[in-house]
Every structure is written in structure tokens, then in C-alpha cells.
Design an enzyme around this catalytic site. Structure first.
Site, PDB file in Angstrom:
ATOM      1  N   ARG A  66       0.810  -1.247   0.000  1.00 52.02           N
ATOM      2  CA  ARG A  66       0.000   0.000   0.000  1.00 52.02           C
ATOM      3  C   ARG A  66       0.830   1.278   0.000  1.00 52.02           C
ATOM      4  O   ARG A  66       0.268   2.363  -0.070  1.00 52.02           O
ATOM      5  CB  ARG A  66      -0.980   0.045   1.181  1.00 52.02           C
ATOM      6  CG  ARG A  66      -1.908  -1.159   1.281  1.00 52.02           C
ATOM      7  CD  ARG A  66      -2.772  -1.343   0.052  1.00 52.02           C
ATOM      8  NE  ARG A  66      -3.769  -2.388   0.264  1.00 52.02           N
ATOM      9  CZ  ARG A  66      -4.181  -3.200  -0.712  1.00 52.02           C
ATOM     10  NH1 ARG A  66      -3.702  -3.097  -1.941  1.00 52.02           N
ATOM     11  NH2 ARG A  66      -5.109  -4.099  -0.458  1.00 52.02           N
ATOM     12  N   ASN A  96       0.556  -2.804  -7.552  1.00 51.96           N
ATOM     13  CA  ASN A  96      -0.646  -1.957  -7.619  1.00 51.96           C
ATOM     14  C   ASN A  96      -0.703  -0.905  -6.521  1.00 51.96           C
ATOM     15  O   ASN A  96      -1.679  -0.788  -5.783  1.00 51.96           O
ATOM     16  CB  ASN A  96      -1.921  -2.816  -7.622  1.00 51.96           C
ATOM     17  CG  ASN A  96      -2.106  -3.599  -6.335  1.00 51.96           C
ATOM     18  OD1 ASN A  96      -1.143  -3.876  -5.632  1.00 51.96           O
ATOM     19  ND2 ASN A  96      -3.334  -3.949  -6.021  1.00 51.96           N
ATOM     20  N   ASP A 307      -0.932 -13.186  -0.243  1.00 57.12           N
ATOM     21  CA  ASP A 307      -1.802 -12.163  -0.857  1.00 57.12           C
ATOM     22  C   ASP A 307      -2.276 -11.187   0.223  1.00 57.12           C
ATOM     23  O   ASP A 307      -3.443 -10.770   0.247  1.00 57.12           O
ATOM     24  CB  ASP A 307      -2.997 -12.808  -1.589  1.00 57.12           C
ATOM     25  CG  ASP A 307      -3.735 -11.792  -2.469  1.00 57.12           C
ATOM     26  OD1 ASP A 307      -3.217 -10.667  -2.658  1.00 57.12           O
ATOM     27  OD2 ASP A 307      -4.836 -12.117  -2.953  1.00 57.12           O
TER      28      ASP A 307
HETATM   29 ZN   LIG Z   1      -4.228 -10.931  -7.177  1.00 54.63          ZN
END
Ligand SMILES: [Zn+2]
Length: 430
Positions: A66, A96, A307
């Protein structure tokens, strides 16, 4: 640099076939000796680890930090604290963030920040495509030079087949892995849990297993065509496990990881509209769960990765349909995964390999072993200690876990990073 002598631990080092009660000596941040009754000239600090397992520091190859961009959910410091509390000494972070890890500058920044924190090494996964938009490839070599260890658009799938083909071609030209979040959005868009009996019961949109399977089938064909190295992130369906198994039999360079929630839980968890059991891919059926367990047992799935996906409570308490996907996992990976040993699915050594040696080999990392001379990244845990998980006690900034209030079996007692004690029973030592 410090020296330390670990006394009478149950040392398990899959890389060297080591599984014995012995002492382990650390000098200058590296493993110096393993053996029975190692001498101590009185100069070295000793730690009695009798009754505990001593293994390589865990490597989690699938974490969402993050930072940069969403530091209210998690940052590199809080994730590092959560990591070492979970026995993890290296983690790979997904691209991401905001901005995404599609430029060398951001990759370097993340690595430098993690070094500043100094608890857990971070190895960024570079983006496959610019802004994860799936249209234009990133400068993969530059990302690799900056320290990226693999490529993925995780958070998003690499949906465009042509882009995936090129990514496999370029990445394999310098031996790198392409990691896919396999999800055909045309099948899953609008869905929030597994499509089936449960989504019908709750009256919410489902995500069919075929959304995952179809993309993996396509990617395996592209791997065959390109000779690339392809890795399935967080595999969750019976069909996907079968596809990967078949590709491996054929000799293709196809590998897979499973997240603890996918082999420990099923879609039943969302029965009470529990958003802390909402993730992507979703929790599936018992048959899918069993297929993932079987994939772990027979070696089709060589890696366990969390994850780890921190979300603020506001992103979760807004109804099942609009809640964010994902759960935190760094601090629960080991106890949840130990169930596989208790169930006789894996030996302790096989389990540890899937959380250390195997990801290290896959990514070419200098870790995952207690070989003499290796960096002394060590996880020391009690395999049977029972405790109840309290989400408020998590080191992660976010508390989105489905295991709150549940009894865990197995607990990390100490974590060492390059010979330095960084975690000791509930305390970060920084
Ligand atoms: Zn994923």
C-alpha cells in the site's frame, strides 16, 4: 556484528535435507555452524530454543504494501513489523500501489524505504504494463536493474493476450517470471463472491470458477508458444489446479502459489455477509479447497504466499457487494498453514520449503536456506502453542482478517534478520 548461539532447536532446512535437534551458531549476520553441542567460548550470547522449530526466515512472494499511495491502510514500516511477527524475513510486493511500480524510480524508492526500516527485505514485483492498464509493456529490463525480481499486474489481470505473450517473451529473455492474477473480467465483473449456491443464497453477483480457469488455459498456451516462465498467483479452483498439473507434466515452466485462505476456508465463511471473507479470487467450494490441498500435496503448487491485502475498516464495512477485496495474512500464514502438517498433507520440511526455499528458487533470491555462509534470516516457532487471534493485536495497520477470535495452533517466537533478533514473542525489537 553480533554472534548468537541457538541451543537445542529442531532445525529444519529443506535445502540441505536437515531435520534434527542441534545447535546453530551465527557470526557476522551469517550462518556459521550447525551441529550437536557446539562450543561456546563464553563470548557468544546463547538462546535456548529447546522444543522449538528453527527454520529459514519465511519468504512471502505476494504482499500488497500500500505504500506509496495508501498509507492509511498499510505502509512499508507497518508491513515490515507484521512480516517479522509472522516469521517473514523477505517479502515481494505487488505493483498496484499509487503510483504503480512501473518505473525504476518507484522500485528503487520502495527498496530504499524497506532498508531504512531494516526489519524485512522487500523485493518489488515490477508491473507488466504501464499503470497496470494492460496495453503497453513497461521497461522490464530497467525495472529488473532497479531490483524488481519478477513481473505482474496483480490487483489486475494481464487481460490482453498479445501483451501477455510479449511479457512472457521479454521476461524470459532474462530468466524472469511473469505472475498472473488470473481473472477474466468479462466473466467476473460485478461479482463479489464465488458463483454458485452461496451467491444464490445471499442474492449477490458471483464470480465463476471459469473466470480463473479460462485465463490460465490461455496463458498456458502462450507459455507453450513463447517458452516463458509463468506463475499463477493465489490459485483457487479445481480446474486451475488440473490445468497447472497438466502443463507441468508436459514440461512447461508453469508454477503456482496458494494462499492460506484458499486451502483453509470455503465460501461458507461469507454466509453472514462477512466482508472479511471477501477476496479475489473468492473463497470457493469444498471441492475446490480439496483440489488446492491435493495440489500442495503432490507438488503442483510449490509455494504458499499470503496475498496480504490490507484495507481500512471503512473499505470493508459497506456491505458485501461494495466491500474491498482481500485480507491481511502475514501474521497468520504460519499457524494457518501448519494445519497441513497436522492433517498429514505435508511434512514439516515440505511445508517450510513452500514458504522459504521454493519461492527463493523461483525468484532467484539469496535466501530460504540455513546453509553455512547464508544470511542468518531465521524463523523460530512453537509448532503446537495454542492462542486466540485478536485482530487489535496485529502489527498490520489494517485488521481485515477472517480469523479474529479463532484459536490458532503454532506461534512464531523469534525472528532473526541477518543475525539480529528483530522479533521476540509479541515485541518488535527495533
Ligand atoms: Zn491478485
Amino acid at each position: 556484528m553480533s554472534s548468537l548461539l541457538l541451543r537445542n532447536g529442531h532445525i529444519i532446512d529443506p535445502a540441505n535435507g536437515c531435520d534434527e535437534i542441534a545447535d546453530l551458531r551465527i557470526e557476522d549476520g551469517r550462518i556459521a555452524a550447525i551441529g550437536q553441542g557446539l562450543s561456546n567460548d563464553g563470548a557468544v550470547q546463547e538462546l535456548d530454543v529447546g522444543g522449538l522449530v528453527v527454520c529459514p526466515g519465511l519468504i512471502d512472494m505476494h504482499v500488497h504494501l500500500r505504500e506509496p499511495g495508501q498509507e492509511w491502510k498499510e505502509d512499508i514500516e507497518s508491513a515490515s513489523r507484521a512480516a517479522v511477527a509472522g516469521g517473514v524475513t523477505r517479502m515481494c510486493c505487488m505493483p498496484n500501489t499509487q503510483p504503480t511500480l512501473d518505473h525504476a524510480g518507484v522500485v528503487t524508492q520502495v527498496i530504499m524505504r524497506a532498508r531504512q526500516v531494516g526489519l524485512c527485505e522487500v523485493h518489488p514485483i515490477g508491473a507488466v504494463s504501464r499503470c497496470l492498464a494492460g496495453r503497453e509493456l513497461t521497461e522490464m529490463r530497467e525495472l529488473a536493474r532497479a531490483g524488481a525480481v519478477a513481473f505482474s499486474d496483480d490487483g489486475m489481470p494481464v487481460w490482453h493476450a498479445g501483451v501477455m505473450r510479449k511479457a512472457l517473451e521479454y521476461a524470459s529473455s532474462f530468466g524472469f517470471l511473469v505472475i498472473q492474477h488470473a481473472e477474466d473480467k468479462q466473466l467476473t465483473d460485478g461479482g463479489c463472491i464465488n458463483e454458485g449456491w452461496m451467491s444464490t443464497q445471499l442474492g449477490v453477483e458471483g464470480m465463476p470458477a471459469e473466470g480463473e480457469d479460462a485465463m490460465i488455459a490461455r496463458d498456458i498456451m502462450l507459455t507453450r508458444r513463447t517458452g516463458g516462465r509463468y506463475h499463477v498467483a493465489h490459485i483457487s479452483t479445481r480446474g486451475a489446479v488440473a490445468l497447472v498439473r497438466e502443463a507441468q507434466r508436459e514440461g512447461l515452466q508453469v508454477t503456482a502459489e496458494a494462499a492460506p485462505h484458499h486451502f483453509a476456508l470455503t465460501e461458507e465463511e461469507v454466509m453472514a455477509y462477512n466482508a472479511d471473507a471477501k477476496m479475489s479470487p473468492p473463497l470457493r467450494t469444498e471441492a475446490d479447497r480439496q483440489a488446492v490441498v491435493e495440489g500442495l500435496r503432490d507438488g503442483t503448487i510449490s509455494v504458499i504466499a499470503t496475498d496480504h491485502a490490507p484495507h481500512h475498516i471503512d473499505d470493508k464495512r459497506c456491505g458485501l457487494s461494495c466491500a474491498a477485496f482481500g485480507i491481511v495474512g502475514l501474521e497468520t500464514m504460519l499457524p494457518v498453514s501448519l494445519q497441513l502438517v497436522r492433517d498429514g498433507v505435508l511434512s514439516m520440511s515440505e511445508l517450510i520449503a513452500k514458504m522459504s526455499l521454493n519461492p527463493a528458487r523461483l525468484l532467484g533470491l539469496d535466501g530460504g536456506t540455513l546453509s553455512i555462509g547464508a544470511p542468518a534470516d531465521v524463523c523460530i516457532f512453537d509448532a503446537t502453542e495454542r492462542w486466540v487471534l485478536d485482530r487489535e493485536a496485529l502489527f498490520s495497520k489494517s485488521k481485515n482478517t477472517p480469523w479474529h477470535g479463532r484459536e490458532m495452533s503454532g506461534r512464531v517466537c523469534y525472528t532473526l534478520k541477518q543475525g539480529r533478533l528483530v522479533y521476540q514473542r509479541g515485541k518488535i525489537l527495533d
